[in-house]
Scaffold this active site. Structure first.
Site, PDB file in Angstrom:
ATOM      1  N   ARG A  97       1.514 -15.781  -7.164  1.00  0.00           N
ATOM      2  CA  ARG A  97       1.869 -14.650  -6.299  1.00  0.00           C
ATOM      3  C   ARG A  97       0.682 -14.199  -5.462  1.00  0.00           C
ATOM      4  O   ARG A  97       0.831 -13.830  -4.289  1.00  0.00           O
ATOM      5  CB  ARG A  97       2.409 -13.495  -7.155  1.00  0.00           C
ATOM      6  CG  ARG A  97       3.174 -12.432  -6.356  1.00  0.00           C
ATOM      7  CD  ARG A  97       2.286 -11.300  -5.852  1.00  0.00           C
ATOM      8  NE  ARG A  97       1.512 -10.772  -6.938  1.00  0.00           N
ATOM      9  CZ  ARG A  97       0.253 -10.370  -6.790  1.00  0.00           C
ATOM     10  NH1 ARG A  97      -0.364 -10.455  -5.630  1.00  0.00           N
ATOM     11  NH2 ARG A  97      -0.422  -9.902  -7.824  1.00  0.00           N
ATOM     12  N   ALA A 250      -0.135  -5.415   0.916  1.00  0.00           N
ATOM     13  CA  ALA A 250      -0.369  -6.254  -0.258  1.00  0.00           C
ATOM     14  C   ALA A 250      -0.046  -5.510  -1.547  1.00  0.00           C
ATOM     15  O   ALA A 250       0.531  -6.074  -2.480  1.00  0.00           O
ATOM     16  CB  ALA A 250      -1.814  -6.736  -0.270  1.00  0.00           C
ATOM     17  N   GLU A 371      -7.427  -4.940  -5.391  1.00  0.00           N
ATOM     18  CA  GLU A 371      -6.722  -4.183  -4.346  1.00  0.00           C
ATOM     19  C   GLU A 371      -6.495  -2.733  -4.747  1.00  0.00           C
ATOM     20  O   GLU A 371      -5.435  -2.152  -4.562  1.00  0.00           O
ATOM     21  CB  GLU A 371      -5.409  -4.896  -3.983  1.00  0.00           C
ATOM     22  CG  GLU A 371      -5.694  -6.274  -3.417  1.00  0.00           C
ATOM     23  CD  GLU A 371      -4.493  -6.945  -2.824  1.00  0.00           C
ATOM     24  OE1 GLU A 371      -3.640  -6.238  -2.274  1.00  0.00           O
ATOM     25  OE2 GLU A 371      -4.421  -8.182  -2.893  1.00  0.00           O
ATOM     26  N   GLY A 372      -7.571  -2.150  -5.271  1.00  0.00           N
ATOM     27  CA  GLY A 372      -7.551  -0.770  -5.731  1.00  0.00           C
ATOM     28  C   GLY A 372      -7.410  -0.722  -7.230  1.00  0.00           C
ATOM     29  O   GLY A 372      -6.379  -1.078  -7.781  1.00  0.00           O
ATOM     30  N   HIS A 374      -7.094   0.771 -11.130  1.00  0.00           N
ATOM     31  CA  HIS A 374      -6.180   1.755 -11.729  1.00  0.00           C
ATOM     32  C   HIS A 374      -6.666   3.178 -11.465  1.00  0.00           C
ATOM     33  O   HIS A 374      -5.885   4.067 -11.088  1.00  0.00           O
ATOM     34  CB  HIS A 374      -6.096   1.483 -13.231  1.00  0.00           C
ATOM     35  CG  HIS A 374      -5.075   2.295 -13.955  1.00  0.00           C
ATOM     36  ND1 HIS A 374      -3.719   2.109 -13.798  1.00  0.00           N
ATOM     37  CD2 HIS A 374      -5.214   3.305 -14.855  1.00  0.00           C
ATOM     38  CE1 HIS A 374      -3.060   2.959 -14.570  1.00  0.00           C
ATOM     39  NE2 HIS A 374      -3.940   3.694 -15.221  1.00  0.00           N
TER      40      HIS A 374
END
Length: 392
Positions: A97, A250, A371-372, A374
């Site tokens: 993915r 994303a 992508e950031g 938690h």
């Protein structure tokens, strides 16, 4: 080879809210995963092999940029379709993915949104078909959650720019034909640049020793006086907001994908519980096993509803960064917890590659960070709630 007889949990009959087209798309991707990914993923993962052939195969089923117009090689699908595609691919593996997510949201999306018509025509059709593979260069060795402090920079020199710096933890890096690189100009303004493989001074060393995303290609981007034509700068948006828009797209895909991994773990645990006997009966008859399964299904259902509504907002152009952050943070954390609880149900068998659970768990340890993180998404939500930024 393993037989993949996965059935998706749908406790709240969410399928009734999907169109026939959505269900056909999901079914086709699910069939692809069952035949092309599941039978091989455990060996790819154990041997830390990225199956290069999968890129063109993903292109052939429309997994790259499916929401883009057909004139650029996309299928003109909506965001619910994109989410379902990401869900099914990550049910197979998070690394697979990631490849599709990066290609779609972090390479094709910025070219489509910020690029010139010449750039769109040159790159998008080949990226959509899988003829070309791309990557996205934002994270640096010293600047992950704080991309505004990036050191990668360039200066102008006639009809070219000279690019210097480095990026790391880059999915697809070692195999990518192009990289969308974010760098500061001499005034300190961030711009997106299309850097092509083969440009002198541009190298992509691979990252080794990973215990997560082992079937995904990860590497660095290194720029040493790389001469890039000015025509490769994305002309229609600059500033930090540009790469953050890409990350929104994303992160939306990740919110769907993580629940694919969660569903795979849940189904493996549910089936195992009905077959495994202890004290003369299946462990599915024990209260604590039922508690675990009931909580898993509840959290999956909540995440499915969150994704459905977010997809509707995306289709209407009304989804905010904060709403996307909530879904990414919640759903990845949910998936990680479900993977851990599923592993408990399987006991010692849960750590083996006879089942997908430990692989999903290790993968999700990366997904919860990239992508950031938690905690960063928690603070993004905190800013929206309070109106106060915790970052500076």
């Amino acid at each position: 080879m393993k037989t993949d007889d996965f059935n998706s949990p749908d406790f709240y009959q969410i399928d009734d809210l999907l169109s026939d087209e959505h269900k056909i798309i999901r079914s086709s991707i699910r069939d692809f995963v069952k035949t092309e990914i599941t039978p091989h993923i455990e060996s790819w993962y154990e041997e830390a092999i990225f199956p290069e052939h999968i890129v063109e195969r993903l292109g052939s089923i429309g997994a790259f940029g499916p929401y883009l117009p057909s004139k650029y090689g996309g299928a003109g699908l909506d965001y619910l379709s994109y989410g379902l595609i990401m869900q099914e691919i990550e049910r197979g593996d998070s690394g697979m993915r990631s490849t599709a997510s990066v290609q779609s949201s972090l390479v094709m999306y910025p070219i489509f949104k910020f690029g010139s018509e010449e750039q769109k025509g040159k790159y998008l059709p080949k990226l959509a078909s899988g003829e070309m593979l791309g990557c996205f260069g934002l994270t640096e060795p010293d600047h992950g959650s704080d991309p505004s402090s990036m050191k990668t920079h360039y200066k102008e020199e006639g009809e070219h720019i000279i690019l210097d710096g480095s990026k790391m933890w880059i999915s697809n890096a070692a195999l990518a034909d192009i990289a969308i690189v974010w760098a500061k100009n001499e005034a300190g303004r961030i711009h997106g640049i299309i850097v092509e493989r083969g440009m002198e001074g541009f190298s992509t060393p691979s990252t080794h020793g990973k215990w997560s995303l082992r079937a995904s290609s990860t590497g660095e981007l290194v720029f040493q006086n790389v001469k890039v034509p000015k025509s490769n700068i994305l002309p229609n948006k600059s500033g930090l907001g540009a790469p953050l828009m890409c990350l929104d797209s994303a992160r939306y895909g990740i919110a769907w994908g993580a629940i694919g991994a969660a569903m795979d773990c849940y189904e493996a645990a549910r089936k195992y519980a009905s077959e495994r006997k202890q004290f003369g009966k299946p462990i599915s008859k024990f209260q604590l096993t039922q508690k675990k399964l009931a909580e898993m299904l509840t959290e999956i259902t909540k995440a499915q509803l969150l994704n459905l509504r977010l997809g509707q907002l995306m289709n209407d152009g009304n989804a905010s960064t904060y709403q996307i952050s909530m879904a990414k943070r919640n759903n990845v954390n949910t998936a990680l917890n479900i993977a851990r609880e599923s592993r408990q149900i399987l006991g010692a068998m849960g750590i083996t590659n006879q089942f997908p659970i430990m692989r999903h768990m290790m993968n999700l340890e990366s997904v919860v960070t990239y992508e950031g993180t938690h905690d960063i998404h928690l603070l993004i939500l905190g800013k929206e709630i309070t109106g106060e930024s915790a970052f500076f």
